[in-house]
Design a protein around this motif. Structure first.
Motif, short mmCIF file in Angstrom:
data_model
loop_
_atom_site.label_atom_id
_atom_site.label_comp_id
_atom_site.label_asym_id
_atom_site.label_seq_id
_atom_site.Cartn_x
_atom_site.Cartn_y
_atom_site.Cartn_z
N VAL B 216 -69.34 47.45 1.58
CA VAL B 216 -69.57 48.22 2.81
C VAL B 216 -70.02 46.91 3.93
O VAL B 216 -69.45 46.68 4.98
N VAL B 217 -70.71 45.82 3.38
CA VAL B 217 -71.33 44.56 4.51
C VAL B 217 -70.12 43.95 4.88
O VAL B 217 -70.13 43.85 6.06
N PRO B 218 -69.07 43.54 4.02
CA PRO B 218 -68.20 42.64 4.52
C PRO B 218 -67.09 43.53 5.59
O PRO B 218 -66.50 42.80 6.39
N ASN B 219 -67.17 44.70 5.41
CA ASN B 219 -66.38 45.63 6.37
C ASN B 219 -67.29 45.94 7.61
O ASN B 219 -66.37 46.58 8.66
N LEU B 220 -68.45 45.71 7.53
CA LEU B 220 -69.39 46.13 8.68
C LEU B 220 -69.65 44.80 9.62
O LEU B 220 -70.59 44.84 10.47
N ARG B 221 -68.93 43.74 9.37
CA ARG B 221 -69.41 42.61 9.73
C ARG B 221 -69.38 42.62 11.49
O ARG B 221 -70.25 42.25 11.98
N PRO B 222 -68.53 43.23 11.97
CA PRO B 222 -68.43 43.23 13.41
C PRO B 222 -69.74 44.15 14.07
O PRO B 222 -70.30 43.57 14.95
N ALA B 223 -70.07 45.24 13.36
CA ALA B 223 -71.10 45.73 13.85
C ALA B 223 -72.27 45.42 13.68
O ALA B 223 -73.32 45.16 14.57
N LEU B 224 -72.39 44.43 12.53
CA LEU B 224 -73.71 43.83 12.19
C LEU B 224 -73.83 42.71 13.15
O LEU B 224 -75.00 42.31 13.57
N ALA B 225 -72.67 41.85 13.46
CA ALA B 225 -72.94 40.89 14.38
C ALA B 225 -73.28 41.33 15.75
O ALA B 225 -74.31 40.67 16.63
N ALA B 226 -72.61 42.52 16.24
CA ALA B 226 -72.99 43.02 17.65
C ALA B 226 -74.61 43.39 17.56
O ALA B 226 -75.29 43.25 18.61
N LEU B 227 -74.90 44.15 16.52
CA LEU B 227 -76.38 44.57 16.60
C LEU B 227 -77.15 43.55 16.27
O LEU B 227 -78.39 43.17 16.69
N GLY B 228 -76.62 42.34 15.50
CA GLY B 228 -77.52 41.12 15.47
C GLY B 228 -77.91 40.46 16.46
O GLY B 228 -79.03 39.96 16.86
N ILE B 229 -76.95 40.24 17.43
CA ILE B 229 -77.21 39.70 18.90
C ILE B 229 -78.14 40.39 19.49
O ILE B 229 -78.94 39.91 20.37
N VAL B 230 -77.92 41.77 19.73
CA VAL B 230 -78.95 42.51 20.47
C VAL B 230 -80.17 42.33 20.05
O VAL B 230 -81.40 42.49 20.81
N LEU B 231 -80.48 42.63 18.59
CA LEU B 231 -81.80 42.34 18.22
C LEU B 231 -82.46 41.07 18.43
O LEU B 231 -83.66 40.89 18.63
N PHE B 232 -81.46 40.04 18.29
CA PHE B 232 -81.92 38.76 18.53
C PHE B 232 -82.43 38.33 19.96
O PHE B 232 -83.62 38.09 20.04
N ILE B 233 -81.70 38.93 20.81
CA ILE B 233 -82.08 38.80 22.31
C ILE B 233 -83.36 39.59 22.81
O ILE B 233 -84.40 39.11 23.21
#
Lengths: 395, 304
Positions: B216-233
């Motif tokens: 799951v996680v390797p295939n969700l990398r784009p979504a995790l990256a997008a969400l990660g940056i939103v959460l980080f900001i």
């Protein structure tokens, strides 16, 4: 090789019963095809065997061991999915080796087994590619390779050829047959394609609305369908199923309907009843319209050209009769036609239940008269009823 | 040849649809359907250009001001000249900008990672498993998004006080480790994840835990990256909660920026712009690093 026994397996989704008390015994080395129309429960049954769905009731036994509630990873089975379910982030090599890494096998062994599977399936040049860089046929072979590399007790396949084009499907059918012959593994294969079932299976199980209609060799289910459903489902074009009245006439069994008059064997008196008569289009032959007593008389409506064969659609009374034969059939739309068939090519089904009817001859001792009887409580896995007079009283 | 033949055939057959096409040059019909006129395209581009300028201008002005000489901060030329790092030197003298950036980065990174982790686990449970009370529980989870910060602020503060976590970075991070946003978004992505992949992994011998991390996680990398940056900001821009918990101005950059405003000599614009410019750099760097995944996530979200 594994033996899979299914005992009264049932699956209900809220108010819908997807699989209804199915019992099957799949022997070592069987290539069993679960055949049926969409929504008949064949995939649900396969997933219950795999352990991906928990049954509502019933048992699954693998080599005599009850695995009904055993997780999929602890069953010795591999599965090939309809969509192939290849891991998009892994190369072909890592996809094929995935099940072995799950079992923490040594790297050298994984490399060796992956290489063997790749060579067998002609994937050796594609090991560094990712699934999106492969064609449909190559993906299908990778999915088979991933199942193969584990050397499982049984293979479960859920419509693995349905995404391939017709030519590739034919070629892959041959490869799967050869693979089964070579490995001798138990294979349970789900499809709605009767050609796949007829060409690959050692046994076919026909499902309808979650229930098992018939199990038998491809020849048995085609030649002696246990129900009108099986008769209608197998064959292209399907079997002609015509409502007729069976009565005793001048001491013989006769079947009547507008445009239909079939005289069968001598029978004495029996109560008349409405039944369904079945005859396959390829078992019908045209005879001169001047013939004395053809079974069917009607009018040709259309003639379809199938290349090597033709199929004529004829109006017989209120019913439609399909006649199939080598091209040219010699029929033209609008002309009158007389059609005949060998009596042993006729099938009888109960009008209400659709079950195959058998001729029960009267006992010698005082007893009820002879009758066409629907099946009793015989299990559906064997033909429910036979037209016994066919062997006992050749026409 | 083919075009002219078609035109003749269509005209002879009197097909109204084809007659409308008479007189058109072949190349004119090759554009996308509904492509519009050149004037419409020009207006569209002009509007987008104005919007882009409106977005970029304040940031450009911030960096322009920060790079002017301290005596030129009120200059109105669009390009700072002569260039000077005096404002940056001044900002570094007024506040401990390095440690503040480090603290802020640590808090934002830990918060974003924590929220991603809890969101991932909760979303996996909601998307991949079926259990009694699943839907009400999910709705309750998402419903927490509607509870204003002001409602939870005082209980959280009291709890931190009792746990002895006031004035610590852990006190800033721990109460924000779980957010409905990440659960909601990741569940949506996982719902569209092919179920057969999960089943294949289970058949191949993986446990649920292993399926999550290896499939799951390797295939969700784009979504995790997008969400990660939103959460980080979000975590990076947080001002009120760190101010409450840390109770001192020199711990995080957003609190430090406040020090340049409202001094006895008015606002210190040069130092403020320089410190703000520095505060924006980590976000830009993160975006550049994850840009490919973020664009991919948005494209896929749009298509699905």
């Amino acid at each position: 090789m594994s033996r899979i026994q299914i005992d009264g397996l049932t699956k209900c989704f809220s108010k819908v019963t997807a699989v209804d008390r199915v019992s099957l015994d799949i022997n070592h080395g069987d290539f069993l095809v679960l055949l049926g129309p969409s929504g008949c429960g064949k995939s649900t049954l396969l997933r219950m065997i795999a352990g991906l769905i928990e049954p509502s009731s019933g048992r699954v036994l693998l080599d005599g061991r009850d695995v009904t509630f055993t997780p999929p990873r602890e069953r010795d089975m591999a599965m090939v999915f309809q969509s192939y379910a290849l891991y998009p982030h892994l190369t072909v090599e890592r996809n094929i080796g995935f099940p072995l890494r799950s079992r923490r096998r040594p790297r050298a062994e994984i490399r060796e087994k992956v290489r063997e599977a790749a060579e067998l399936l002609e994937l050796a040049d594609l090991l560094d590619r990712r699934p999106r860089q492969l064609s449909g046929g190559q993906r299908q072979r990778v999915a088979v390779g991933r199942a193969l590399v584990r050397d499982p007790g049984a293979f479960l396949m859920d419509e693995p050829l349905s995404n391939l084009d017709a030519k590739l499907r034919t070629a892959t059918r041959g490869q799967l047959r050869a693979l089964h012959h070579r490995l001798g593994s138990t294979i349970v294969y789900v499809t709605h394609d009767q050609v796949e079932a007829m060409t690959m299976a050692t046994r076919v199980a026909v499902l309808n609305a979650g229930r098992l209609e018939q199990v038998g060799s491809p020849t048995e289910v085609y030649d002696r369908p246990a129900s009108a459903f099986v008769a209608d489902f197998l064959g292209a074009p399907p079997m002609n199923l015509l409502p007729v009245r069976a009565e005793s006439h001048s001491g013989r069994v006769r079947l009547f309907a507008p445009g239909i008059e079939v005289a069968l064997w001598e029978a004495g008196d029996f109560p008349a009843r409405d039944i369904v008569m079945g005859v396959r289009p390829e078992h019908l032959v045209t005879v001169p319209t001047t013939a004395e007593s053809p079974m069917f008389r009607g009018r040709v409506e259309t003639v379809e050209n199938l290349g090597s064969e033709e199929v004529a659609q004829c109006a017989v009374g209120d019913a439609t009769l399909l006649v199939r034969g080598p091209r040219p059939l010699g029929l033209r739309p609008g002309e009158q036609v007389a059609v005949d068939a060998a009596a042993d090519r006729l099938h009888m089904f109960d009008q209400a239940s659709g079950h195959r009817l058998r001729w029960r001859a009267p006992d010698v001792s005082p007893s009820p008269p002879a009758s066409l009887s629907p099946p009793s409580s015989s299990p559906p896995s064997s033909p429910r009823a036979v037209f016994a007079s066919r062997s006992a009283r050749p026409v | 040849m083919a075009v002219s033949t078609t035109a003749v055939t269509a005209a002879a057959a009197g097909m109204p649809g084809e007659r409308r096409g008479e007189g058109r040059r072949p190349g004119e019909t090759d554009g996308p359907v509904g492509g519009g006129s050149p004037l419409g395209s020009f207006i569209g581009h002009a509007v987008l250009t104005l919007l882009s300028l409106a977005c970029v201008l304040p940031i450009g002005w911030m960096y322009a001001t920060s790079l002017r000489r301290p005596s030129d901060v009120y200059a109105t030329s669009p390009l700072p000249w002569p260039l000077s790092v005096g404002n940056y030197r001044h900002a570094a003298e007024v506040i401990p900008i390095g440690p503040m950036l480090f603290n802020t980065f640590a808090v934002a990174a830990l918060t974003a990672l924590g929220q991603l982790l809890t969101g991932l686990l909760a979303a996996y449970a909601f998307a991949a498993w079926r259990f009694p009370g699943q839907r009400p529980l999910y709705l309750l989870f998402v419903g927490t998004w509607l509870v204003p910060f002001q409602v939870t602020m005082v209980p959280n503060y009291t709890l931190l006080l009792r746990l002895g976590l006031l004035n610590t970075l852990a006190g800033v991070v721990i109460p924000t480790l779980c957010t409905a946003l990440s659960v909601l978004l990741l569940r949506q992505h996982m719902e569209s994840f092919p179920k057969e992949l999960l089943e294949a992994a289970r058949m191949d011998g993986r446990s649920s835990w292993s399926v999550l991390w290896t499939v799951v996680v390797p295939n969700l990398r784009p979504a995790l990256a997008a969400l990660g940056i939103v959460l980080f900001i979000n975590a990076w821009n947080e001002y009120f909660w760190p101010a409450m918990v840390l109770q001192r101005a020199n711990s995080m950059i957003q609190l430090g920026l406040r020090g340049f405003l409202g001094g006895t000599e008015g606002n210190d614009w040069g130092g403020l712009m320089a410190a703000s410019g520095l505060a924006c750099l980590p976000i830009f760097a993160l975006y550049v690093l994850l840009q490919r995944h973020i664009v991919s996530a948005f494209i896929h979200s749009g298509l699905k």
